[in-house]
Structure formats: C-alpha cells, structure tokens
Write a protein that holds these residues in place. Sequence first.
Motif, PDB file in Angstrom:
ATOM      1  N   ARG A 169     -25.485 -31.979  35.132  1.00 10.99           N
ATOM      2  CA  ARG A 169     -26.212 -33.033  34.426  1.00 10.99           C
ATOM      3  C   ARG A 169     -26.953 -32.417  33.236  1.00 10.99           C
ATOM      4  O   ARG A 169     -27.595 -31.374  33.363  1.00 10.99           O
ATOM      5  CB  ARG A 169     -27.185 -33.659  35.394  1.00 10.99           C
ATOM      6  CG  ARG A 169     -27.909 -34.822  34.897  1.00 10.99           C
ATOM      7  CD  ARG A 169     -28.775 -35.356  35.999  1.00 10.99           C
ATOM      8  NE  ARG A 169     -29.482 -36.515  35.527  1.00 10.99           N
ATOM      9  CZ  ARG A 169     -29.848 -37.498  36.292  1.00 10.99           C
ATOM     10  NH1 ARG A 169     -29.591 -37.469  37.576  1.00 10.99           N
ATOM     11  NH2 ARG A 169     -30.493 -38.512  35.794  1.00 10.99           N
ATOM     12  N   VAL A 170     -26.891 -33.078  32.111  1.00  7.32           N
ATOM     13  CA  VAL A 170     -27.615 -32.661  30.902  1.00  7.32           C
ATOM     14  C   VAL A 170     -28.474 -33.862  30.494  1.00  7.32           C
ATOM     15  O   VAL A 170     -27.950 -34.939  30.228  1.00  7.32           O
ATOM     16  CB  VAL A 170     -26.662 -32.294  29.756  1.00  7.32           C
ATOM     17  CG1 VAL A 170     -27.447 -31.972  28.504  1.00  7.32           C
ATOM     18  CG2 VAL A 170     -25.769 -31.146  30.162  1.00  7.32           C
ATOM     19  N   ASN A 171     -29.776 -33.675  30.471  1.00 13.27           N
ATOM     20  CA  ASN A 171     -30.688 -34.729  30.037  1.00 13.27           C
ATOM     21  C   ASN A 171     -31.075 -34.482  28.587  1.00 13.27           C
ATOM     22  O   ASN A 171     -31.482 -33.388  28.221  1.00 13.27           O
ATOM     23  CB  ASN A 171     -31.947 -34.755  30.900  1.00 13.27           C
ATOM     24  CG  ASN A 171     -31.671 -35.234  32.310  1.00 13.27           C
ATOM     25  OD1 ASN A 171     -30.955 -36.213  32.490  1.00 13.27           O
ATOM     26  ND2 ASN A 171     -32.214 -34.549  33.301  1.00 13.27           N
ATOM     27  N   LEU A 172     -30.935 -35.500  27.789  1.00 15.58           N
ATOM     28  CA  LEU A 172     -31.306 -35.412  26.382  1.00 15.58           C
ATOM     29  C   LEU A 172     -32.677 -36.045  26.183  1.00 15.58           C
ATOM     30  O   LEU A 172     -32.940 -37.124  26.696  1.00 15.58           O
ATOM     31  CB  LEU A 172     -30.274 -36.114  25.506  1.00 15.58           C
ATOM     32  CG  LEU A 172     -28.842 -35.592  25.624  1.00 15.58           C
ATOM     33  CD1 LEU A 172     -27.905 -36.437  24.765  1.00 15.58           C
ATOM     34  CD2 LEU A 172     -28.761 -34.138  25.199  1.00 15.58           C
ATOM     35  N   ARG A 173     -33.512 -35.341  25.458  1.00 14.81           N
ATOM     36  CA  ARG A 173     -34.863 -35.856  25.174  1.00 14.81           C
ATOM     37  C   ARG A 173     -35.064 -35.807  23.665  1.00 14.81           C
ATOM     38  O   ARG A 173     -34.560 -34.915  22.989  1.00 14.81           O
ATOM     39  CB  ARG A 173     -35.894 -34.993  25.883  1.00 14.81           C
ATOM     40  CG  ARG A 173     -35.814 -35.119  27.390  1.00 14.81           C
ATOM     41  CD  ARG A 173     -37.056 -34.542  28.043  1.00 14.81           C
ATOM     42  NE  ARG A 173     -37.084 -34.873  29.447  1.00 14.81           N
ATOM     43  CZ  ARG A 173     -36.482 -34.162  30.397  1.00 14.81           C
ATOM     44  NH1 ARG A 173     -35.822 -33.089  30.085  1.00 14.81           N
ATOM     45  NH2 ARG A 173     -36.548 -34.529  31.650  1.00 14.81           N
TER      46      ARG A 173
END
Length: 176
Positions: A169-173
Amino acid sequence: MEKSQKQLAANAQKAGSSLHAKGKMKPDRKAELLDKGFFSKRAAKVMKRAKNVARRQEKEEAAKQGLLSNIEEAPALDYEYFLNQLKKLGLEREAFKQKIEEMSQGQKKRVALAKSLTEEASLYLWDEPANYLYLFNQDQLIKLLAKEQPAMLLVDHDQAFIEVVAKERVNLRPVL
C-alpha cells in the motif's frame, strides 16, 4: 463507398459494366473490362483497397452500436475468456444482448473490468474498480483478483476493499 471507388464504379458503368448492389463488380465482367483496357490493374487494386476500407468502416460502425458481441472484433482479445470473466463477475446472461450504453453503471463496470483482465498487460491501472458494484459483485471481483493475481496499481477510497486486495500500500499525502 469512398470517392475513388465511386469514381471507378461510375467509369465502369459508363463503359457498360454491370455492378452488384454493393458496388462489387462481377468477376467475369471485371476481367472483360481489364482486357478491353477500361481498367488498369492499378485501378483494380485501388478499388479493392477502397472496398476493404468500406468493410472496416462498417465493422467500426457496428462496434459503435456497443453490443458485447462486437467486442469480439477487438484485436488480441480472447472472446471466450472475456465471456468467462463476465460470468465470474456476475453479469447476467440477459445483459449480453443489451447495448452497452443501455446497461446500468454496475454492468458497464463489470464489462470494463472483464475486458481489462482479458487484455494481456504487464501492469493494470484501475481507478476505483469497486464503484457501482454490489457487495456480492465486489466479493466476486476480490476472488477473481486473488486467483489471477495481476500486477496492478489500484486507486480506491474504499479502505476495506484495499485491505483485502492489496499486497502493498502506498498512501499519498499533499505536500505543504
């Protein structure tokens, strides 16, 4: 008919040839006209090319009608596998006869997902694949992805769906 084909057909008619309803010349009449010099071999090739273009345009027009059976014409698509994927995603048999434009959003989504999975790719990019799908169909999609295990980049807001299907999982902020 294209302009060049119409022009050749008109020239042939002036020379007394007989044409079929769709602009196809009878083979014996074509040979006779070639022998008399009314057509050059090059003109005959141009006419044949024009007919091929017209056939291709007819197929494209049929595909615009949006029937699932027209998807079979797509290059590099295994139609039987596509239908199998649709079945796994729960698309009802009655929908196979419907125009895609007349399908519900959920049916359209299943067609798009099945077509995507049927096309060979090194990496699939999907944007919110679970949208418009009932929970039952989401479960079918999860099972299908678990079985197929395609390499994919998935963008979705449904955290529960992501937890089940994602290995990483890669969370973009936002950057401030």
